[in-house]
Design a protein around this motif. Sequence first.
Motif, PDB file in Angstrom:
ATOM      1  N   ASP A 194     -60.926 -34.090   0.151  1.00 60.53           N
ATOM      2  CA  ASP A 194     -61.810 -34.615   1.197  1.00 60.53           C
ATOM      3  C   ASP A 194     -63.144 -35.061   0.604  1.00 60.53           C
ATOM      4  O   ASP A 194     -63.686 -36.108   0.981  1.00 60.53           O
ATOM      5  N   GLN A 195     -63.672 -34.266  -0.325  1.00 57.73           N
ATOM      6  CA  GLN A 195     -64.958 -34.606  -0.932  1.00 57.73           C
ATOM      7  C   GLN A 195     -64.859 -35.831  -1.827  1.00 57.73           C
ATOM      8  O   GLN A 195     -65.783 -36.645  -1.890  1.00 57.73           O
ATOM      9  N   GLU A 196     -63.726 -35.983  -2.503  1.00 56.00           N
ATOM     10  CA  GLU A 196     -63.532 -37.175  -3.334  1.00 56.00           C
ATOM     11  C   GLU A 196     -63.468 -38.433  -2.471  1.00 56.00           C
ATOM     12  O   GLU A 196     -64.052 -39.471  -2.819  1.00 56.00           O
ATOM     13  N   LYS A 197     -62.764 -38.344  -1.346  1.00 56.76           N
ATOM     14  CA  LYS A 197     -62.700 -39.484  -0.430  1.00 56.76           C
ATOM     15  C   LYS A 197     -64.081 -39.789   0.155  1.00 56.76           C
ATOM     16  O   LYS A 197     -64.475 -40.949   0.278  1.00 56.76           O
ATOM     17  N   ALA A 198     -64.812 -38.722   0.505  1.00 56.14           N
ATOM     18  CA  ALA A 198     -66.153 -38.899   1.072  1.00 56.14           C
ATOM     19  C   ALA A 198     -67.086 -39.553   0.056  1.00 56.14           C
ATOM     20  O   ALA A 198     -67.930 -40.378   0.414  1.00 56.14           O
ATOM     21  N   ALA A 199     -66.954 -39.191  -1.229  1.00 54.34           N
ATOM     22  CA  ALA A 199     -67.797 -39.782  -2.266  1.00 54.34           C
ATOM     23  C   ALA A 199     -67.553 -41.285  -2.373  1.00 54.34           C
ATOM     24  O   ALA A 199     -68.505 -42.069  -2.529  1.00 54.34           O
ATOM     25  N   LYS A 200     -66.296 -41.701  -2.297  1.00 52.06           N
ATOM     26  CA  LYS A 200     -65.982 -43.134  -2.336  1.00 52.06           C
ATOM     27  C   LYS A 200     -66.543 -43.848  -1.108  1.00 52.06           C
ATOM     28  O   LYS A 200     -67.090 -44.949  -1.215  1.00 52.06           O
ATOM     29  N   THR A 201     -66.409 -43.196   0.044  1.00 51.07           N
ATOM     30  CA  THR A 201     -66.949 -43.772   1.279  1.00 51.07           C
ATOM     31  C   THR A 201     -68.462 -43.897   1.190  1.00 51.07           C
ATOM     32  O   THR A 201     -69.044 -44.917   1.584  1.00 51.07           O
ATOM     33  N   LEU A 243     -77.106 -38.287  -1.697  1.00 51.40           N
ATOM     34  CA  LEU A 243     -77.004 -36.962  -2.308  1.00 51.40           C
ATOM     35  C   LEU A 243     -76.352 -37.137  -3.667  1.00 51.40           C
ATOM     36  O   LEU A 243     -75.196 -37.578  -3.753  1.00 51.40           O
ATOM     37  N   ARG A 244     -77.068 -36.798  -4.737  1.00 52.57           N
ATOM     38  CA  ARG A 244     -76.610 -37.061  -6.094  1.00 52.57           C
ATOM     39  C   ARG A 244     -76.454 -35.769  -6.894  1.00 52.57           C
ATOM     40  O   ARG A 244     -77.070 -34.754  -6.591  1.00 52.57           O
ATOM     41  N   ASP A 245     -75.649 -35.876  -7.975  1.00 49.49           N
ATOM     42  CA  ASP A 245     -75.539 -34.761  -8.908  1.00 49.49           C
ATOM     43  C   ASP A 245     -76.491 -34.992 -10.071  1.00 49.49           C
ATOM     44  O   ASP A 245     -77.283 -35.944 -10.066  1.00 49.49           O
ATOM     45  N   THR A 246     -76.435 -34.149 -11.084  1.00 50.93           N
ATOM     46  CA  THR A 246     -77.378 -34.249 -12.199  1.00 50.93           C
ATOM     47  C   THR A 246     -77.166 -35.502 -13.043  1.00 50.93           C
ATOM     48  O   THR A 246     -78.034 -35.877 -13.830  1.00 50.93           O
ATOM     49  N   ASP A 247     -76.009 -36.157 -12.887  1.00 54.29           N
ATOM     50  CA  ASP A 247     -75.766 -37.449 -13.550  1.00 54.29           C
ATOM     51  C   ASP A 247     -76.146 -38.610 -12.635  1.00 54.29           C
ATOM     52  O   ASP A 247     -75.871 -39.770 -12.960  1.00 54.29           O
ATOM     53  N   LEU A 248     -76.745 -38.269 -11.476  1.00 50.70           N
ATOM     54  CA  LEU A 248     -77.219 -39.227 -10.476  1.00 50.70           C
ATOM     55  C   LEU A 248     -76.088 -39.990  -9.790  1.00 50.70           C
ATOM     56  O   LEU A 248     -76.306 -41.047  -9.198  1.00 50.70           O
ATOM     57  N   LYS A 249     -74.880 -39.444  -9.839  1.00 52.36           N
ATOM     58  CA  LYS A 249     -73.758 -40.023  -9.111  1.00 52.36           C
ATOM     59  C   LYS A 249     -73.847 -39.638  -7.639  1.00 52.36           C
ATOM     60  O   LYS A 249     -74.119 -38.481  -7.304  1.00 52.36           O
ATOM     61  N   ILE A 250     -73.607 -40.604  -6.736  1.00 55.75           N
ATOM     62  CA  ILE A 250     -73.668 -40.349  -5.292  1.00 55.75           C
ATOM     63  C   ILE A 250     -72.372 -39.685  -4.820  1.00 55.75           C
ATOM     64  O   ILE A 250     -71.270 -40.157  -5.110  1.00 55.75           O
ATOM     65  N   HIS A 251     -72.515 -38.586  -4.077  1.00 57.47           N
ATOM     66  CA  HIS A 251     -71.356 -37.879  -3.517  1.00 57.47           C
ATOM     67  C   HIS A 251     -71.334 -37.919  -1.998  1.00 57.47           C
ATOM     68  O   HIS A 251     -70.272 -37.776  -1.391  1.00 57.47           O
ATOM     69  N   SER A 252     -72.493 -38.064  -1.367  1.00 56.71           N
ATOM     70  CA  SER A 252     -72.541 -38.059   0.083  1.00 56.71           C
ATOM     71  C   SER A 252     -73.840 -38.723   0.536  1.00 56.71           C
ATOM     72  O   SER A 252     -74.650 -39.166  -0.288  1.00 56.71           O
ATOM     73  N   GLY A 266     -68.437 -34.699   3.293  1.00 55.17           N
ATOM     74  CA  GLY A 266     -69.220 -34.921   2.070  1.00 55.17           C
ATOM     75  C   GLY A 266     -69.730 -33.622   1.484  1.00 55.17           C
ATOM     76  O   GLY A 266     -70.055 -32.679   2.198  1.00 55.17           O
ATOM     77  N   ARG A 267     -69.822 -33.569   0.194  1.00 53.57           N
ATOM     78  CA  ARG A 267     -70.332 -32.396  -0.497  1.00 53.57           C
ATOM     79  C   ARG A 267     -71.857 -32.358  -0.391  1.00 53.57           C
ATOM     80  O   ARG A 267     -72.510 -33.407  -0.411  1.00 53.57           O
ATOM     81  N   LYS A 268     -72.431 -31.165  -0.260  1.00 54.39           N
ATOM     82  CA  LYS A 268     -73.879 -30.996  -0.285  1.00 54.39           C
ATOM     83  C   LYS A 268     -74.307 -29.974  -1.334  1.00 54.39           C
ATOM     84  O   LYS A 268     -75.367 -30.106  -1.946  1.00 54.39           O
ATOM     85  N   GLU A 269     -73.495 -28.991  -1.580  1.00 52.16           N
ATOM     86  CA  GLU A 269     -73.832 -27.889  -2.473  1.00 52.16           C
ATOM     87  C   GLU A 269     -74.139 -28.396  -3.879  1.00 52.16           C
ATOM     88  O   GLU A 269     -73.346 -29.105  -4.505  1.00 52.16           O
TER      89      GLU A 269
END
Length: 441
Positions: A194-201, A243-252, A266-269
């Motif tokens: 679900d989180q992978e699909k949300a990241a693409k969306t 919402l980004r990770d430490t590599d600045l990739k958008i996840h949500s 979408g992931r938030k944690e």
Amino acid sequence: MAQRETKAPARQNVHQNARTPARQADEGTLSEAANSNKPERTYLAVPFDEREPAKKLGARFDRKAKSWFAPNAKVAKATMKWSVKGKVPAAEQKRDPQGEFSDWIRAQGMDLQGLAQMDGKWHRIAIAGEKKEKNASYRGFLEGGVPNGMLHNFKGSQESWTFDGQQLSKDEVARAIEAGKKASIARADERRLDQEKAAKTAYGIWANLTDWAKPSNCEYLKRKNVLGFGVKLDKDARMVVPLRDTDLKIHSLQFVGEDKHYLKHGRKEGLFHAIDPKRYLNDADQLGQGDTLVFAEGYATGASVHKLTNKPVIVTFDGDNLVKVATALREKYPNVTMLFAADDDHHLPLREKPLPNKGLEKASEAAQAVGGYVVAPPLNKNEKAKGLTDWNDLCTERGHDKAVFQFLTRARAALNLGNGRELEQTTSKSKQQGREQEISL
């Protein structure tokens, strides 16, 4: 002679038969003693937020079985409240855990319609009397030893619930643990997909938004009197925050209008938004010894603090995310100074049912985890009475220049200058922004 020969074996047989039960009893006693020396595990149903108290009392976690247990009788007695062994008389067994969980949620002041879903997933819910916005969430588990659940009130703390209406045998516990392991794996796989699909969306939505949010087109930014830093505007005039990770990739994505909500699934944690117009975070080598990162819960607070400090600010979206984000960034930037511009939720301990000052507690927890410093807004009695809680409120109430002075003063105190650490400031003036002060640590 023949009779004596016949009777002697008979007496011997009688004597042997008389000793056999005693021998058997001795053997049984020895067997029981040997068994008693083997510690018997008492499985425990420990809610997530009570794991530390259980651990301090001696409970251990079986990673293979994914269940807590008491390793001996002493610990079993100390952790009795979490035991899955019978807690109620047999006449009261077999009550419905889903119904009890639902009643408990409503008793905590939630507006729950019907029965609670106990599928291990978080479900958003409104606080009674605040139906316009869902400011809480719950999740429940039917497996794992004994049914249990938790409720997260976004305005307060997290509460836990454990079902006490049934008695489980050892076999039932074992089956429940095995079912729990399988269900946990299935939930994790489903959540990951679900989180992978949300990241693409999220990436698709973000890439197709063409307007950057600014006070002239975004009501939220205008009302909070802050600028837009790396945020866009959607067709409904809502501010969209990545919402980004430490590599600045958008996840949500977070959508901010009259209320706030996140992209479904979408992931938030562990994710954040960086207010970083000079793009320091795009190059890990740009931040090192003598540089500073400032952390804030919400966007408006983060934007205000950035204006006060001219330093990159990390927005974590809520207090519960502060520790995870700060820890991840500490690994990437081991030498920077980390300041936490805490919210002061002073109203929570004053409620009829007191709650912890979550803003200060979470900021302190994060600061301790990464060797950082808490910089809380110095709100006076009148400002607290008005409901002010953060640095954005302080900037609006006292003005920019006074807020700069207060932040620098609080930062100096947090850094403990008596230990030889220096806090320097440089002042620059411009017609557009007025006085700006930059912190160098």
